[in-house]
Design a protein around this motif. Structure first.
Motif, short mmCIF file in Angstrom:
data_model
loop_
_atom_site.label_atom_id
_atom_site.label_comp_id
_atom_site.label_asym_id
_atom_site.label_seq_id
_atom_site.Cartn_x
_atom_site.Cartn_y
_atom_site.Cartn_z
N CYS A 115 0.85 -1.20 0.00
CA CYS A 115 0.00 0.00 0.00
C CYS A 115 0.88 1.25 0.00
O CYS A 115 1.61 1.49 0.97
N PRO A 116 0.85 2.06 -1.06
CA PRO A 116 1.77 3.21 -1.12
C PRO A 116 1.66 4.16 0.07
O PRO A 116 2.69 4.55 0.63
N PRO A 117 0.46 4.55 0.52
CA PRO A 117 0.42 5.51 1.65
C PRO A 117 0.45 4.82 3.02
O PRO A 117 0.26 5.48 4.04
N CYS A 130 -7.73 3.08 -6.47
CA CYS A 130 -6.58 2.19 -6.39
C CYS A 130 -7.04 0.84 -5.86
O CYS A 130 -7.93 0.78 -5.02
N SER A 131 -6.48 -0.23 -6.37
CA SER A 131 -6.76 -1.56 -5.81
C SER A 131 -5.46 -2.34 -5.72
O SER A 131 -5.45 -3.55 -5.97
N ILE A 132 -4.38 -1.68 -5.39
CA ILE A 132 -3.09 -2.39 -5.30
C ILE A 132 -3.22 -3.53 -4.29
O ILE A 132 -2.71 -4.63 -4.50
N CYS A 133 -3.93 -3.25 -3.19
CA CYS A 133 -4.08 -4.29 -2.15
C CYS A 133 -4.83 -5.51 -2.70
O CYS A 133 -4.59 -6.64 -2.27
N PHE A 185 -4.45 9.16 -1.41
CA PHE A 185 -3.66 8.55 -2.48
C PHE A 185 -4.49 8.48 -3.78
O PHE A 185 -3.99 8.76 -4.86
N TRP A 186 -5.75 8.10 -3.66
CA TRP A 186 -6.62 8.04 -4.84
C TRP A 186 -6.70 9.40 -5.52
O TRP A 186 -6.59 9.51 -6.73
N VAL A 199 -8.46 -0.01 8.10
CA VAL A 199 -7.66 0.76 7.15
C VAL A 199 -7.83 2.25 7.44
O VAL A 199 -8.91 2.71 7.81
N CYS A 222 -5.79 6.44 2.45
CA CYS A 222 -6.17 5.71 1.23
C CYS A 222 -6.80 6.69 0.23
O CYS A 222 -6.38 6.76 -0.93
N ALA A 250 -1.63 2.66 4.46
CA ALA A 250 -2.95 2.81 5.10
C ALA A 250 -3.42 1.51 5.76
O ALA A 250 -4.41 1.52 6.50
N ILE A 251 -2.75 0.40 5.46
CA ILE A 251 -3.18 -0.92 5.96
C ILE A 251 -2.30 -1.31 7.15
O ILE A 251 -1.07 -1.21 7.06
S1 SF4 Z 1 -6.74 0.93 -2.18
FE1 SF4 Z 1 -5.56 -0.44 -0.86
S2 SF4 Z 1 -3.45 -0.26 -1.57
FE2 SF4 Z 1 -4.58 1.46 -2.46
S3 SF4 Z 1 -4.25 3.13 -1.03
FE3 SF4 Z 1 -6.14 2.15 -0.40
S4 SF4 Z 1 -5.60 0.62 1.12
FE4 SF4 Z 1 -3.71 1.25 0.06
#
Ligand code: SF4
Ligand code: SF4
Length: 389
Positions: free
Chosen positions: A290-292, A334-337, A326-327, A318, A323, A294-295
């Motif tokens: 997770c870039p910021p 974002c759905s990197i997670c 970052f969006w 979270v 989160c 947040a998890i």
């Molecule tokens: S969507 Fe997931 S990976 Fe992306 S910023 Fe939010 S918690 Fe982090």
């Protein structure tokens, strides 16, 4: 807490303390982006307006070009049209802040089903026909209903407007496309989210009308009215994970959820555990990716980060502010997670189902190692997605 709630929590594993407070929708991060100056930044405003093509702010970076935004915004289009159907007239933002009202009058008398099994089986058949990928049923649980709804026209709270005597909740799951999810972060991958919502909205409205046509009450809801995940867990769809998303045996975390509140008599499903919590305890891949940041990396707790978190439930939470920021900064969701999660697989394939058996067992460390070793979890270029036949 009622005895009924305690019984349910034993089955789900929810740990709800005496401090528990029902959630006010106004504190949800997207609502806060309309009234809370710390969230309602210029970037947030541009992020939302970018879902309409002239404002998309495409750029040359892979996955953020005009074609990528064109597809993402088209995927959201049906949801947006339904959301705005009565917005001007009544200030309702249906599917997000308010339940759907696009219904015709149904039948005046309830259809006499022979038994609960018949109504349940037929509901599943119709839901599948209407496009539902998953369906579960649980009892109405007052705890997960929003204490108040967000009124976009005033920026304040308004009373919930759903009847409170509807005994059943139908939870509908709509799968997100796996191939698109591999290109996260990108505007293109946001198409998977948009399509999930659009398909969900169409399924929910159709299914609610079917129930009304049978002579019962039914209210279709999406992000409005209630928390999604506790009801989905109670309805047996899956388990909550470290990334605070539902993980299902069929689609892992790639799912959008809607609910129908109804008095159609139905059999309730039982919560199902398949080892997600135990797996998340040995895995922190989403937290690392997770870039910021947040998890959380630590164990489930009742720690909250800000007013967008639920008070009085022990779980992985979270930081929604980090989160969402970052969006807004990257100008798409974002759905990197989701992309990096070992449960993000195509479970229609036998070898992925075999992996799930391992992941649910004491051999979960082996399952994690296998995922590390053999699965491509890096970002795939959006250009590659467009070139695929
Ligand atoms: S969507 Fe997931 S990976 Fe992306 S910023 Fe939010 S918690 Fe982090
Ligand atoms: S990436 Fe790992 S820790 Fe995160 S939700 Fe998936 S299995 Fe759990």
């Amino acid at each position: 807490m009622s005895k009924n709630a305690k019984d349910i929590d034993q089955l789900t594993g929810f740990k709800v303390s005496d401090d528990f407070c029902k959630f006010d929708q106004r504190d949800e991060i997207y609502c806060r982006s309309e009234w809370d100056e710390s969230v309602a930044t210029d970037k947030a405003a541009k992020f939302f307006s970018g879902y309409f093509m002239p404002n998309a702010r495409s750029r040359k970076t892979d996955g953020f070009g005009q074609k990528d935004y064109a597809l993402r915004n088209a995927a959201w289009h049906v949801t947006n049209v339904l959301r705005d159907s009565s917005r001007q007239e009544s200030g309702r933002k249906e599917g997000f802040f308010d339940h759907f009202t696009l219904h015709e009058e149904g039948w005046p008398e309830p259809y006499p089903f022979d038994n609960l099994q018949q109504s349940s089986d037929e509901l599943r058949k119709v839901a599948k026909l209407f496009g539902a990928d998953l369906l579960g049923v649980c009892a109405y649980d007052e705890r997960w209903m929003y204490s108040a709804l967000f009124d976009e026209t005033t920026g304040s709270s308004k009373p919930p407007d759903l009847p409170t005597d509807l005994p059943n909740v139908i939870v509908v799951g709509e799968a997100m496309d796996e191939g698109l999810t591999k290109t996260v972060p990108s505007a293109l991958s946001g198409s998977a989210t948009g399509l999930g919502y659009s398909n969900d909205a169409v399924t929910l409205i159709g299914l609610a009308q079917y129930i009304r046509n049978l002579g019962y009450r039914a209210y279709a809801t999406m992000n409005d009215t209630s928390l999604a995940i506790p009801l989905a867990v109670q309805a047996g769809l899956g388990e909550e994970s470290r990334q605070s998303l539902l993980i299902t045996p069929q689609f892992g975390p790639r799912l959008r959820l809607g609910r129908i509140f109804t008095d159609l008599p139905l059999v309730h499903d039982a919560p199902k555990k398949f080892g997600v919590k135990e797996f998340c305890e040995i895995c922190d891949r989403c937290a690392k990716a997770c870039p910021p940041k947040a998890i959380p990396f630590d164990a489930p707790s009742d720690k909250i980060y800000n007013r967008s978190n639920l008070i009085g439930v022990e779980k992985w939470t979270v930081d929604a502010e980090k989160c969402f920021k970052f969006w807004a900064n990257q100008n798409t969701d974002c759905s990197i997670c989701i992309r990096v999660c070992p449960f993000n697989r195509d479970f229609s394939k036998w070898y992925h189902r075999l992996w799930r058996v391992l992941a649910s067992s004491n051999l979960r460390k082996l399952a994690l190692w296998l995922d590390d070793r053999f699965m491509q979890r890096g970002r795939q270029k959006s250009k590659g997605w467009w070139l695929q036949p």
